[in-house]
Design an enzyme around this catalytic site. Structure first.
Site, PDB file in Angstrom:
ATOM      1  CB  ALA A 104      -0.943   0.010   1.207  1.00 55.72           C
ATOM      2  CB  ALA A 105       3.785   2.432   1.877  1.00 63.68           C
ATOM      3  N   PRO A 106       3.087   4.530  -0.555  1.00 66.12           N
ATOM      4  CG  PRO A 106       3.541   6.610  -1.525  1.00 66.12           C
ATOM      5  CD  PRO A 106       3.605   5.128  -1.802  1.00 66.12           C
ATOM      6  N   GLY A 131      -1.293   6.204  -2.076  1.00 67.04           N
ATOM      7  CA  GLY A 131      -2.094   6.773  -3.154  1.00 67.04           C
ATOM      8  C   GLY A 131      -3.291   5.918  -3.492  1.00 67.04           C
ATOM      9  CE  LYS A 132      -1.473   1.574  -7.783  1.00 69.37           C
ATOM     10  NZ  LYS A 132      -0.200   2.278  -7.486  1.00 69.37           N
ATOM     11  CG  ASP A 153       5.032  -0.867   2.482  1.00 73.89           C
ATOM     12  OD1 ASP A 153       4.651  -0.785   1.302  1.00 73.89           O
ATOM     13  OD2 ASP A 153       6.222  -0.833   2.816  1.00 73.89           O
ATOM     14  CG  ASP A 202       7.223 -10.368   3.806  1.00 73.23           C
ATOM     15  OD1 ASP A 202       6.794 -10.283   2.635  1.00 73.23           O
ATOM     16  OD2 ASP A 202       8.326 -10.860   4.088  1.00 73.23           O
ATOM     17  CG  ASP A 218       0.229  -1.315  -7.312  1.00 69.80           C
ATOM     18  OD1 ASP A 218       0.098  -1.493  -8.527  1.00 69.80           O
ATOM     19  OD2 ASP A 218       0.969  -0.430  -6.830  1.00 69.80           O
ATOM     20  CB  CYS A 243       4.324   0.844 -12.330  1.00 67.90           C
ATOM     21  SG  CYS A 243       5.656   0.567 -11.144  1.00 67.90           S
TER      22      CYS A 243
END
Length: 466
Positions: A287-289, A291-292, A310, A337, A355, A408
Site C-alpha cells: 500500500a505505501a505511500p 495513493g491507491k 507494507d 510482508d 499492486d 507499473c
C-alpha cells in the site's frame, strides 16, 4: 508519484565519498549548480531517489526561482544522460569514470551536460562555474583537472557530439540492454518513441478527493490562484496540472490541504478497476505511500474498512499521514510482508488489491535514475516474488470476491504471464472483465504503453473467486 519498483544495486559510498557526503551535509547550497551537485551526490553516492533528493535539497537551498529551475533541469538532464556523459569522460580522460573521485565526476557531469546538451549556457560559463564548484567542494588541484577536461571538451565538441550521437543507446539516454530488449519487442520505431517518452519531463497529475470537493470546483480554484489544469481523460478524479499557481505546490497544499493527492494517471486506475463499494472490507496488500489506499477509501465514501499493508514501517507512517490529511478514517495501516501468509486473514476480504513490487520499467520517466540502476539480471527477481504475493492475496478473498493484480512495468513475465499462470493453477478463480477507462470496452486485462497511450506504463487485471 507512486511506483512499486524495487531498489536494486544502490552504490555504497567509499571513504572519499563518505567524506564528501558529510561535507555536503554541513552546507547550504547556493545557486542552481550547487543545488544540482548536492542532488547528484545524494542519488549516486547515497542511493536517494532523484525526485525526493531534489525536493529535500531545494527546501534548504538559497536562491530564487531561476536557480531552482536551473537546478531541476541540470539534475534530471545529467541523470538521464549519465552514460553519454561517462562516454565523454572516457574519451577526454582516458580512464574509467568510476576511477574518478565521485564529487569530481559529478561536477564534470554537470559541466559536460551544460556544454553538450544546453544551448542557452555559454560553454565558457559552464567551464568556469564547474571550476568554482571544484574549488569549493573538492581537494587541491581538482579545479585544474576539471578546467583542463572541460576546456578540452569545448575544443573537441563537434567531433565528440557526432561520436556520441552515432551510438543509438547513448543518443536515446537508455542502457543498451534495455534499448535492445524494447527493439526486439516493439520494433525500432516504437522503442525509440518509448525512450523519448522517458526522456521528457513528466507531467504533474493530481487526484481530487471527491468527498471534499468536485473536480470542476478544484479546477476553478486553481485558475483563481493563477494556475491551470485539465481533467484527466483516464480517471474521473484526475487533474493534469498545466500551469503551476503562484507559490507552486506549497501554495496549493496550504490552500487545499485535504483536497488532492499527487499521483500518476496510470496509478489511479487499479482502485477503479477493483471498484470497491461503501461498506466493503478491502485489503491493499502493498500500500505505501498510500495513493491507491486513499483512493480506495474515497471510492468507498469513507464507509467500510481498508487494511493497508507494507513491509516497511517508515512507509506506513507516511501512509497514515496521507490518510489523515485527506480526512479518511476507515484506513488501518498494518506492518506486513506480502510473501508470508496470514492465516487470520483467509477468506476475510470482499476485495483485495495486489499492486506488487516490480521492475518499474513503465515509469522510468518519473524514476529517472532507475534506468541506470536496474539490470537485465534484476528482471528475474520479480516474477517469483509477485507469484508469492498473488497466491497469498487470493487466499484472503471471500468466495465471490474480487482481486486486482497490478504493476507499473511493461514486462510480460511480470504481467500477462503471471495472470495466465495464476488462472492455470487456481481453478476456483476466473477472469472478471472490466471497462476500459478510455473506450468503455470490456477487457480482462489492461496493459498501458507510454509510446501508444500517452501515459505511464501500467498493467492491471481483475479476477473473481468462484
Amino acid at each position: 508519484m507512486e511506483a512499486n519498483s524495487h531498489d536494486n544495486g544502490r552504490a555504497v559510498p567509499g571513504p572519499a565519498s563518505q567524506s564528501n557526503t558529510s561535507r555536503f551535509a554541513r552546507r547550504k547550497p547556493a545557486g542552481g549548480r550547487e543545488i544540482a551537485l548536492f542532488v547528484l551526490h545524494a542519488v549516486w553516492e547515497e542511493g536517494a531517489y532523484t525526485s525526493l533528493a531534489l525536493g529535500r535539497v531545494l527546501r534548504k537551498a538559497e536562491g530564487g526561482g531561476a536557480d531552482r529551475r536551473l537546478a531541476t533541469e541540470l539534475v534530471y538532464g545529467a541523470i538521464k544522460a549519465k552514460e553519454g556523459l561517462d562516454f565523454l569522460l572516457r574519451k577526454l580522460t582516458r580512464k574509467a569514470p568510476q576511477r574518478l573521485e565521485p564529487v569530481v565526476r559529478e561536477i564534470l557531469h554537470l559541466g559536460l551536460y551544460q556544454i553538450f546538451y544546453m544551448d542557452r549556457i555559454p560553454p565558457s560559463a559552464a567551464c568556469n562555474e564547474s571550476v568554482n564548484l571544484a574549488k569549493k567542494f573538492t581537494h587541491r588541484g581538482a579545479d585544474r583537472f576539471v578546467n583542463a577536461v572541460l576546456r578540452n571538451s569545448i575544443r573537441q565538441r563537434d567531433a565528440l557530439w557526432q561520436s556520441l550521437q552515432a551510438d543509438r543507446a547513448l543518443r536515446l539516454c537508455h542502457p543498451r540492454w534495455l534499448v535492445e530488449r524494447w527493439t526486439r519487442e516493439f520494433g525500432p520505431a516504437e522503442a525509440d518513441a518509448l525512450c523519448r517518452w522517458d526522456n521528457e519531463p513528466p507531467v504533474l497529475t493530481l487526484r481530487i478527493q471527491p468527498l471534499v470537493t468536485e473536480r470542476d470546483a478544484f479546477l476553478q480554484n486553481l485558475r483563481e490562484m493563477g494556475g491551470a489544469g485539465a481533467p484527466s481523460p483516464w480517471c474521473p478524479e484526475g487533474v493534469v496540472l498545466e500551469k503551476m499557481p503562484e507559490g507552486g505546490l506549497d501554495a496549493l497544499f496550504r490552500a487545499f490541504p485535504s483536497v488532492f493527492y499527487i499521483q500518476d494517471e496510470g496509478s489511479m486506475l487499479p482502485p477503479r478497476v477493483l471498484a470497491p463499494a461503501p461498506g466493503d472490507t478491502v485489503l491493499d496488500l502493498c500500500a505505501a505511500p498510500g495513493g491507491k489506499t486513499t483512493h480506495l477509501a474515497a471510492l468507498m465514501e469513507n464507509r467500510g474498512s481498508v487494511t493497508a499493508c507494507d513491509v516497511y514501517e517508515h512507509k506506513l507512517l507516511l501512509l497514515r499521514e496521507n490518510a489523515a490529511r485527506l480526512g479518511l478514517t476507515i484506513i488501518t495501516a498494518e506492518h506486513n510482508d506480502g510473501t508470508r501468509f496470514r492465516p487470520e486473514w483467509e477468506g476475510r476480504f470482499d476485495k483485495v488489491l495486489a499492486d506488487v513490487p516490480c521492475s518499474g520499467l513503465g515509469v522510468l520517466r518519473r524514476r529517472v535514475e532507475a534506468r541506470w540502476i536496474k539490470s537485465k539480471e534484476d528482471l528475474a527477481v520479480f516474477p517469483p516474488l509477485q507469484e508469492a504475493i498473488l497466491d497469498n492475496a487470493a487466499r484472503y478473498v471471500k468466495r465471490g470476491g474480487f482481486l486486482v493484480y497490478s504493476t507499473c512495468t511493461l514486462e510480460a513475465a511480470e504481467n500477462r504471464e503471471r495472470r495466465m499462470a495464476f488462472l492455470a493453477s487456481h481453478p476456483d478463480w476466473e477472469a472478471a472483465p472490466f471497462a476500459h477507462p478510455r473506450t468503455g470496452a470490456s477487457v480482462e486485462e489492461l496493459q498501458l504503453y507510454p509510446q501508444r497511450d500517452g501515459v505511464d506504463g501500467f498493467y492491471m487485471t481483475r479476477l473473481r473467486r468462484k
